[in-house]
Scaffold this active site. Structure first.
Site, PDB file in Angstrom:
ATOM      1  N   GLY A 159       0.790  -1.295  -0.002  1.00 23.77           N
ATOM      2  CA  GLY A 159       0.051  -0.144  -0.094  1.00 23.77           C
ATOM      3  C   GLY A 159       0.841   1.263   0.042  1.00 23.77           C
ATOM      4  O   GLY A 159       0.223   2.399   0.147  1.00 23.77           O
ATOM      5  N   GLY A 183       7.893  12.850  -8.885  1.00 28.16           N
ATOM      6  CA  GLY A 183       9.547  12.934  -8.583  1.00 28.16           C
ATOM      7  C   GLY A 183       9.940  11.615  -9.008  1.00 28.16           C
ATOM      8  O   GLY A 183      11.200  11.521  -9.253  1.00 28.16           O
ATOM      9  N   GLY A 184       9.266  10.295  -9.066  1.00 28.23           N
ATOM     10  CA  GLY A 184       9.770   9.297  -9.593  1.00 28.23           C
ATOM     11  C   GLY A 184      10.667   8.370  -8.678  1.00 28.23           C
ATOM     12  O   GLY A 184      10.587   8.749  -7.232  1.00 28.23           O
ATOM     13  N   CYS A 205      13.933   8.009  -7.878  1.00 24.35           N
ATOM     14  CA  CYS A 205      15.071   8.661  -7.142  1.00 24.35           C
ATOM     15  C   CYS A 205      14.669   9.573  -5.986  1.00 24.35           C
ATOM     16  O   CYS A 205      15.064   9.292  -5.115  1.00 24.35           O
ATOM     17  CB  CYS A 205      15.689   9.649  -8.415  1.00 24.35           C
ATOM     18  SG  CYS A 205      17.087  10.506  -7.608  1.00 24.35           S
ATOM     19  N   CYS A 248      17.657   7.114  -4.876  1.00 21.61           N
ATOM     20  CA  CYS A 248      18.745   7.880  -4.433  1.00 21.61           C
ATOM     21  C   CYS A 248      18.671   8.743  -3.310  1.00 21.61           C
ATOM     22  O   CYS A 248      19.240   8.721  -2.229  1.00 21.61           O
ATOM     23  CB  CYS A 248      19.042   8.932  -5.412  1.00 21.61           C
ATOM     24  SG  CYS A 248      18.609   8.215  -7.135  1.00 21.61           S
ATOM     25  N   LYS A 295      17.869   6.762   0.143  1.00 21.88           N
ATOM     26  CA  LYS A 295      18.847   5.860   0.287  1.00 21.88           C
ATOM     27  C   LYS A 295      20.113   6.534   0.687  1.00 21.88           C
ATOM     28  O   LYS A 295      20.713   6.284   1.946  1.00 21.88           O
ATOM     29  CB  LYS A 295      19.058   5.228  -1.017  1.00 21.88           C
ATOM     30  CG  LYS A 295      20.489   4.334  -1.109  1.00 21.88           C
ATOM     31  CD  LYS A 295      21.656   5.024  -1.582  1.00 21.88           C
ATOM     32  CE  LYS A 295      21.799   5.692  -2.817  1.00 21.88           C
ATOM     33  NZ  LYS A 295      21.854   4.957  -4.052  1.00 21.88           N
ATOM     34  N   ALA A 343      21.803  -9.482  -5.460  1.00 25.50           N
ATOM     35  CA  ALA A 343      23.253  -8.976  -5.586  1.00 25.50           C
ATOM     36  C   ALA A 343      23.363  -7.634  -6.497  1.00 25.50           C
ATOM     37  O   ALA A 343      24.562  -7.476  -6.693  1.00 25.50           O
ATOM     38  CB  ALA A 343      24.094 -10.053  -6.632  1.00 25.50           C
ATOM     39  N   SER A 344      22.291  -7.061  -6.652  1.00 27.89           N
ATOM     40  CA  SER A 344      22.539  -5.664  -7.149  1.00 27.89           C
ATOM     41  C   SER A 344      22.820  -4.520  -6.087  1.00 27.89           C
ATOM     42  O   SER A 344      23.096  -4.839  -4.928  1.00 27.89           O
ATOM     43  CB  SER A 344      20.929  -5.068  -7.681  1.00 27.89           C
ATOM     44  OG  SER A 344      20.124  -5.181  -6.468  1.00 27.89           O
ATOM     45  N   TYR A 345      23.134  -3.404  -6.665  1.00 28.59           N
ATOM     46  CA  TYR A 345      23.647  -2.146  -5.754  1.00 28.59           C
ATOM     47  C   TYR A 345      22.712  -1.891  -4.685  1.00 28.59           C
ATOM     48  O   TYR A 345      22.990  -1.702  -3.703  1.00 28.59           O
ATOM     49  CB  TYR A 345      24.076  -1.067  -6.681  1.00 28.59           C
ATOM     50  CG  TYR A 345      23.035  -0.086  -7.174  1.00 28.59           C
ATOM     51  CD1 TYR A 345      22.596   0.711  -6.378  1.00 28.59           C
ATOM     52  CD2 TYR A 345      22.537  -0.269  -8.410  1.00 28.59           C
ATOM     53  CE1 TYR A 345      21.634   1.646  -6.750  1.00 28.59           C
ATOM     54  CE2 TYR A 345      21.591   0.551  -8.943  1.00 28.59           C
ATOM     55  CZ  TYR A 345      20.899   1.697  -8.114  1.00 28.59           C
ATOM     56  OH  TYR A 345      20.257   2.246  -8.587  1.00 28.59           O
ATOM     57  N   GLU A 379      23.522  -1.782  -0.909  1.00 30.95           N
ATOM     58  CA  GLU A 379      23.416  -0.626  -0.072  1.00 30.95           C
ATOM     59  C   GLU A 379      22.460  -0.824   1.027  1.00 30.95           C
ATOM     60  O   GLU A 379      22.429  -0.272   2.092  1.00 30.95           O
ATOM     61  CB  GLU A 379      22.892   0.538  -1.161  1.00 30.95           C
ATOM     62  CG  GLU A 379      23.811   0.911  -2.113  1.00 30.95           C
ATOM     63  CD  GLU A 379      23.392   1.817  -3.094  1.00 30.95           C
ATOM     64  OE1 GLU A 379      23.941   2.668  -3.767  1.00 30.95           O
ATOM     65  OE2 GLU A 379      22.030   1.976  -3.294  1.00 30.95           O
ATOM     66  N   HIS A 383      46.604  17.929   0.380  1.00 26.68           N
ATOM     67  CA  HIS A 383      47.219  16.930   1.463  1.00 26.68           C
ATOM     68  C   HIS A 383      46.647  17.550   2.709  1.00 26.68           C
ATOM     69  O   HIS A 383      46.621  18.839   2.894  1.00 26.68           O
ATOM     70  CB  HIS A 383      48.732  17.137   1.473  1.00 26.68           C
ATOM     71  CG  HIS A 383      49.233  16.025   2.558  1.00 26.68           C
ATOM     72  ND1 HIS A 383      48.955  14.628   2.156  1.00 26.68           N
ATOM     73  CD2 HIS A 383      49.828  16.078   3.770  1.00 26.68           C
ATOM     74  CE1 HIS A 383      49.691  14.190   3.349  1.00 26.68           C
ATOM     75  NE2 HIS A 383      50.051  14.759   4.167  1.00 26.68           N
ATOM     76  N   GLU A 387      43.756  12.478  -3.044  1.00 25.23           N
ATOM     77  CA  GLU A 387      45.296  12.649  -3.330  1.00 25.23           C
ATOM     78  C   GLU A 387      45.898  11.249  -3.744  1.00 25.23           C
ATOM     79  O   GLU A 387      46.811  11.183  -4.514  1.00 25.23           O
ATOM     80  CB  GLU A 387      46.109  13.489  -2.511  1.00 25.23           C
ATOM     81  CG  GLU A 387      46.300  12.592  -1.317  1.00 25.23           C
ATOM     82  CD  GLU A 387      47.264  13.409  -0.150  1.00 25.23           C
ATOM     83  OE1 GLU A 387      48.356  13.730  -0.831  1.00 25.23           O
ATOM     84  OE2 GLU A 387      47.009  13.376   1.021  1.00 25.23           O
TER      85      GLU A 387
END
Lengths: 507, 129
Positions: A59, A65-66, A68, A73, A76, A208-210, A214, A480, A485
């Protein structure tokens, strides 16, 4: 055919008035659809944007906005950052913040702030569309023919509309796949995870996907017991050395990885979910376990089922079901275009879809000829230690040029901020540059496993697009101390067999 | 079916008003306080937006009860101060005036020239996420 005709007759009868005319109809209000609509409108086109979300089996639904912005994204990254904040708290005492102890994490607080953020974004999108004069229709769309779309609104009255336009863009994206097994509905997907109304508890992540790695990483860092079931190869398409570091690091963060298994079935036992596993090779029963939450993260399928693509003669891939489109985003039907994840062979990345949408609008209404370049796009996996890369993996470079013609520079490194608290994550911090062996050693790919990987890689991606060489990298004076670097300090080649472990700090 | 219109003066006034309206649907317009001598707000954007919003509220046909609060955030210096409670309260987090806020759904807000847009006003009054 009969069906189509009946439908057409129905719609004619329902709508005595003629359809609303637009210059462009965009179906799907995600990254691609929004960017295409906004660009088209700013070029003077009259645009209708049709977007609606089919609720998940449990539900959950969301606004414009879809993926992402609502279930991908954005939530997440916020939850990934919540995990990093937890880690910083555990470093605090080492830096003199005496008495700072890490408490148990409170899921509801996080889920609420994340969802408040999303609601705010939904509203901002709505305001933007309005300010640009784009007609936003919160409805499901179905093709009547190649220039006409029938919409059924999400409102209580299920208001129906007919829209006509000479150009129609499909940008409906993908939705998570459920397995075809007994009890599949007892699991959730990434569509539900970020607004879960209860703390996840002991969780099984399948895939096994990202998305799988994640989710497993962030839940483990928030303090939950996490099992990650990987049937075959994790993060397919990413550099193997780097993926191995990520997997080792997930284990170090407490993720229990179950290799070479599959879920046979799920049932309810004492209000928990009982999972029966089977061996992925032999198919024989292997074991069973009880979980509070199961997350399916085993791939995504195109969101096209209700679009009536056949009535518009838009062809899809027989294998994946995704829409076939050429480099100009043209489908097999004149005047119908497709962009973003729903298109066969496109990278599943928001920024790629945004760019595709903008450039398509510019070609349609701005006289541009520019097309989206999908090569050389950098991307990041936001596991506890992040993996960011651009260009070829070592495996791809070997296949393309032969192992004897490429050079791989690599190194482990200790992020400066990990030294004082003796953060064990530094054991998996690693980077590599793959380049041609002969001068000028053109760079083929860059890979980075460590904290803030996305921040490290974005700038390198710009250089990479412009034709970066190994000499360019090592001729650059370092900043540095920082992690990025490490790229300009790379000297050890894989071929040399020398130890890529950390050398001195300022030497 | 009815729209109740209230005014609140300053942050404390706003809090008191909100407290007395628990459970009701509230839309609040945050605007610059008016000068005692001229009767005009010091904030020109507010002066422009106020009649538009007021006219909209007057003509609004709605099938639910709601309260419309006009809240004066103070004079220019009070408002501009970075520790104005209107800016720091996590439920408000105002950044500019005029702001029109759907109090129960704090993401739904309009600022400055957006208040002159009738479609946006409609969305915010209808809880239209």
């Amino acid at each position: 055919m009969t069906l189509t005709r009946t439908f057409n007759l129905c719609s004619r009868r329902l709508f005595s008035t003629k359809p609303n005319d637009y210059d462009l109809i965009v179906i799907g209000g995600g990254s691609g659809g929004l960017s295409c609509s906004k660009m088209a409108a700013s070029l003077g086109a009259k645009v209708a944007l049709v977007d609606a979300v089919e609720p998940t089996p449990s539900g959950v639904t969301w606004g414009i906005g879809g993926t992402c912005a609502n279930v991908g994204c954005i939530p997440k990254k916020l939850m990934h950052h919540a995990a990093i904040v937890g880690k910083e708290i555990s470093h605090a005492e080492a830096y003199g913040w005496l008495g700072v102890k890490k408490p148990d994490h409170h899921w509801h607080t996080l889920a609420k702030v994340v969802n408040d953020r999303i609601r705010a974004n939904n509203w901002i999108y709505r305001v933007q569309l309005n300010e640009k004069g784009i007609k936003y229709i919160n409805a499901f769309a179905k093709f009547v023919d190649k220039n006409e779309v029938h919409t059924t609104a999400m409102d209580k009255k299920k208001t129906e509309r007919l829209l006509r336009a000479p150009k129609i863009v499909i940008a409906t994206g993908l939705r998570p796949r459920y397995p075809n097994i007994e009890g599949a509905e007892l699991g959730v997907t990434s569509d539900d995870l970020f607004s879960l109304p209860y703390a996840p508890g002991k969780t099984l992540v399948v895939g096994a996907s990202y998305v799988a790695l994640e989710s497993a990483g962030l839940l483990a860092d928030l303090g939950y017991e996490v099992h990650l079931m990987i049937r075959s190869i994790p993060l397919k398409g990413f550099d193997r050395d780097c993926v191995n570091k990520i997997v080792q690091n997930l284990k170090a963060h407490g993720v229990n990885i179950r290799w070479s298994e599959e879920v046979k079935e799920v049932s309810i036992e004492n209000n928990r979910k009982k999972v029966n596993f089977k061996n992925a090779e032999t198919g024989k029963d292997s074991s069973e376990d009880l979980y509070d939450t199961i997350i399916w993260a085993m791939g995504r399928d195109p969101n096209v089922k209700t679009l009536g693509l056949k009535d518009a003669h838009v062809q899809t891939s027989a294998r994946s079901g995704r829409i076939l489109a050429d480099e100009f985003d043209r489908t097999t039907t004149e005047g119908i275009y497709a962009i973003g994840d729903v298109v066969e062979g496109r990278p599943e990345l928001t920024p790629a879809a945004i760019r595709a949408g903008q450039l398509l609008a510019q070609r349609m209404f701005g006289g541009s000829k520019e097309i989206t370049e999908y090569e050389k796009i950098a991307t990041t996996v936001f596991t506890p230690l992040e993996l960011s890369c651009v260009g070829m993996t070592e495996e791809q470079a070997v296949a393309a040029h032969g192992a004897e013609n490429i050079e791989v520079y690599h190194s482990y490194f200790t992020p400066f901020e990990f030294i004082v608290p003796q953060d064990k994550d530094s054991e998996q911090c690693y980077l590599k540059v793959i380049c041609m062996r002969s001068s000028p050693q053109e760079v083929l790919g860059l890979h980075f496993v460590g904290p803030n990987a996305a921040e490290v890689m974005q700038g390198f991606a710009v250089a990479f697009r412009k034709g970066l060489t190994y000499k360019d990298i090592v001729d650059t004076v370092a900043i540095h101390p920082c992690s990025a670097e490490e790229f300009v300090r790379l000297v050890v080649t894989k071929r040399s067999g020398l130890d890529p472990k950390v050398a001195g700090c300022c030497g | 079916m009815s729209i109740k219109q209230l005014t609140a003066d300053g942050y404390d006034g706003y809090q008191e008003t909100i407290k007395s309206l628990k459970g009701q649907k509230i839309i609040a317009l945050f605007t610059g306080s008016k000068s005692l001598s001229t009767g005009k707000s010091w904030c020109p954007d507010c002066v422009e937006a106020e009649p538009v919003v007021e006219k909209f509220v007057k003509n609004l046909k709605t099938d639910e009860d709601l309260v419309f609060i006009t809240c004066f955030v103070g004079n220019r210096d009070t408002w501009k101060s970075s520790d104005s409670p209107f800016r720091t309260d996590p439920n408000l987090k105002l950044t500019s005036i005029p702001t029109l806020l759907n109090v129960n759904k704090k993401a739904l807000r309009l600022t400055e020239s957006q208040l002159l847009n009738e479609h946006l006003l409609k969305s915010i009054f209808q809880d239209d996420e």
